[in-house]
Every structure is written in structure tokens, then in C-alpha cells.
Design a protein around this motif. Structure first.
Motif, PDB file in Angstrom:
ATOM      1  N   ALA A 120       2.813  -6.062  -1.821  1.00  0.00           N
ATOM      2  CA  ALA A 120       2.077  -6.964  -1.017  1.00  0.00           C
ATOM      3  C   ALA A 120       2.112  -6.239   0.294  1.00  0.00           C
ATOM      4  CB  ALA A 120       2.809  -8.375  -0.821  1.00  0.00           C
ATOM      5  N   GLY A 166       3.319 -10.131   3.235  1.00  0.00           N
ATOM      6  CA  GLY A 166       3.677  -8.686   2.874  1.00  0.00           C
ATOM      7  C   GLY A 166       4.218  -7.878   3.698  1.00  0.00           C
ATOM      8  N   ARG A 189       2.384  -9.476  -9.223  1.00  0.00           N
ATOM      9  CA  ARG A 189       3.832  -9.271  -9.012  1.00  0.00           C
ATOM     10  C   ARG A 189       4.500  -8.460 -10.229  1.00  0.00           C
ATOM     11  NH1 ARG A 189       4.318 -14.164  -6.710  1.00  0.00           N
ATOM     12  NH2 ARG A 189       3.839 -14.132  -4.599  1.00  0.00           N
ATOM     13  N   ALA A 194      -1.630  -9.650   1.425  1.00  0.00           N
ATOM     14  CA  ALA A 194      -1.208 -10.923   1.508  1.00  0.00           C
ATOM     15  C   ALA A 194      -0.433 -11.110   2.802  1.00  0.00           C
ATOM     16  CB  ALA A 194      -0.204 -11.449   0.567  1.00  0.00           C
ATOM     17  N   SER A 206       0.654  -6.671   4.394  1.00  0.00           N
ATOM     18  CA  SER A 206       0.040  -7.457   5.433  1.00  0.00           C
ATOM     19  C   SER A 206      -0.889  -6.964   6.540  1.00  0.00           C
ATOM     20  CB  SER A 206       1.256  -8.503   6.086  1.00  0.00           C
ATOM     21  OG  SER A 206       0.591  -9.279   6.953  1.00  0.00           O
ATOM     22  N   MET A 208      -1.315 -14.057  -8.415  1.00  0.00           N
ATOM     23  CA  MET A 208      -0.407 -13.492  -7.675  1.00  0.00           C
ATOM     24  C   MET A 208       0.734 -13.050  -8.538  1.00  0.00           C
ATOM     25  SD  MET A 208      -1.107 -12.659  -4.596  1.00  0.00           S
ATOM     26  CE  MET A 208       0.631 -12.169  -3.885  1.00  0.00           C
TER      27      MET A 208
END
Ligand code: SAM
Length: 213
Positions: free
Chosen positions: A186, A148, A180, A145, A188, A176
Motif C-alpha cells: 500500500a 500506506g 494484501r 491507499a 500513500s 483490499m
């Protein structure tokens, strides 16, 4: 159920597997799509087929340490997960059309209503949605994501890890939330929104470099 494609694992040295789960929210779970129109007729099956090359192949062969779960949530027979296992996979090619045919033939080989079933060398079909799939995993979960933690700063133990990735429209809010609630971290790949298969390539690249270093 075992059949003539029962895998023989040759490489006992693999200790850490990389697992990628690609969530195809519209991707067809049946073989009823056209090879000339993977996107429109297959519920963006083209995205998932490109992930096959990115996740499973290197220039001179197959990544033996990689599992790719294609979660097919569209059309009849959904939900269905196709699991490609690099330890036993055969017939994977850099050519998108050839891999689309392999996926289509694997879907066609499935017996309706069957439980877990090997449908091609290194490909298993399982009637599983995302919650069922994740419930069966032991390894740490990472969801890709943009907002993240930077992948380059994220520590990874030298053990198996799972990376969950969205299709062209990304993961749904409820997906999502589920991730979680299961403690998924998450990560990135930077500020730019990437294609799904490119996200896989960057994760492989980061892990390749870390283990070499
Ligand atoms: C084409 S993108 C999805 C775009 C969609 N509009 C969204 O906002 O999620 C496909 C998937 O690649 C992953 N991805 C794309 N760019 C990323 C980035 N910069 N960092 C982390 N993951 C990324 C995400 O998992 C995303 O769901």
C-alpha cells in the motif's frame, strides 16, 4: 483473437512499463451509457474516462510506457477489462467526451462471449475480474491507499510495476483483502483524499522525476 487492429509495436526501447488498474465497481461493461450523462448512466464511467487522459497522455502525446486496465464491474457483460496500451494506442485525446466515445465504441466492437479481443487500436477487451487480472501479472503490485507507505519513501526498481486504484467510492474490503493476500504494497499520496485520476497523475510524476534524476 487478432483482427485488423493487430498492434505493431514500434518502440523496442521500452524496458519498464507502468500499469494502472482502475477498479470501476459500478462502471458499465456495455456501451449502453449516454455521453451526456457518463456518471449516472455509466456507473461513474466519467471517473474511468478521466483516468484515460491522466494515465495515457502527456502534453505532446501518448505515454508509450503505460498500460491502463479499466476494470468494468457493472451491468451486463461484466466483468470486463479494457486494456489500453500506450505502445499502440491511437485516437486518445485530452477531451473527456472524445475519450468516452472511444471507450463506448470499443465496448460496442466487442463480440458477445468473445475471449481476449482487440476492439480498437491499442485497446483489448478481456472478460476478466480483479482476481483473474491480477493472477496474470508478473510485476510487483502496489495499491494506492491513504494509510500506506509514503510514495516518496517507497523504493521502485527500474522495472515494470502495477498500481491498483479505486473509483469514486474506493476499493471494496474484499478487494483490499485480495490485494494484501497477493503481497501488494500500500502506498500513500498523503493525507488528502484525492480523485482517482489525480492519484494517477501523482504516481506518474513521482516516477518521471525518479528516472530523470
Ligand atoms: C476518490 S478516492 C476513493 C475514496 C473512497 N472514499 C475511499 O475511502 O477509498 C479514489 C482512489 O484514489 C486513491 N487515492 C485517493 N487519495 C489517495 C491518497 N491520499 N493516497 C493514496 N491513494 C489515494 C485510492 O486508490 C482511492 O481508492
Amino acid at each position: 483473437m487478432m483482427n485488423s487492429f493487430t498492434p505493431i509495436v514500434h518502440d523496442d526501447n521500452i524496458r519498464a512499463m507502468r500499469r494502472f488498474v482502475v477498479v470501476g465497481n459500478r462502471a458499465k461493461a456495455s456501451p449502453r451509457f449516454k455521453l451526456d450523462s457518463l456518471g449516472a448512466s455509466g456507473g461513474r464511467m466519467d471517473v474511468l474516462v478521466r483516468c484515460v487522459r491522466a494515465a495515457m497522455l502527456i502534453a505532446d502525446g501518448v505515454r508509450r510506457d503505460t498500460l491502463l486496465d479499466l476494470l468494468l464491474l457493472g451491468g451486463e457483460n461484466a466483468p470486463l477489462t479494457l486494456r489500453l496500451d500506450g505502445r499502440t494506442a491511437r485516437f486518445l485525446r485530452p477531451d473527456e467526451r472524445r475519450n468516452a466515445l472511444t471507450i463506448q465504441q470499443a465496448l460496442a466492437a466487442r463480440h458477445p462471449g468473445a475471449d481476449e479481443e482487440i476492439v480498437a487500436p491499442g485497446i483489448t477487451a478481456m472478460p476478466m475480474d480483479l482476481p483473474a487480472l491480477l493472477a496474470g501479472l508478473q510485476e510487483p503490485l502496489f495499491v494506492l491507499a491513504r494509510d500506506g507507505v509514503d510514495l516518496r519513501r517507497q523504493p521502485f526498481a527500474p522495472r515494470s510495476s502495477t498500481f491498483i486504484i479505486g473509483d469514486d467510492r474506493g476499493l471494496m474490503p474484499e478487494q483490499m483483502n485480495l490485494l494484501r493476500s497477493m503481497g501488494a504494497i500500500a502506498v500513500s499520496l498523503g493525507p488528502t483524499e484525492l480523485h482517482t485520476e489525480d492519484a494517477i497523475t501523482l504516481v506518474h510524476n513521482e516516477l518521471d522525476r525518479r528516472w530523470i534524476e
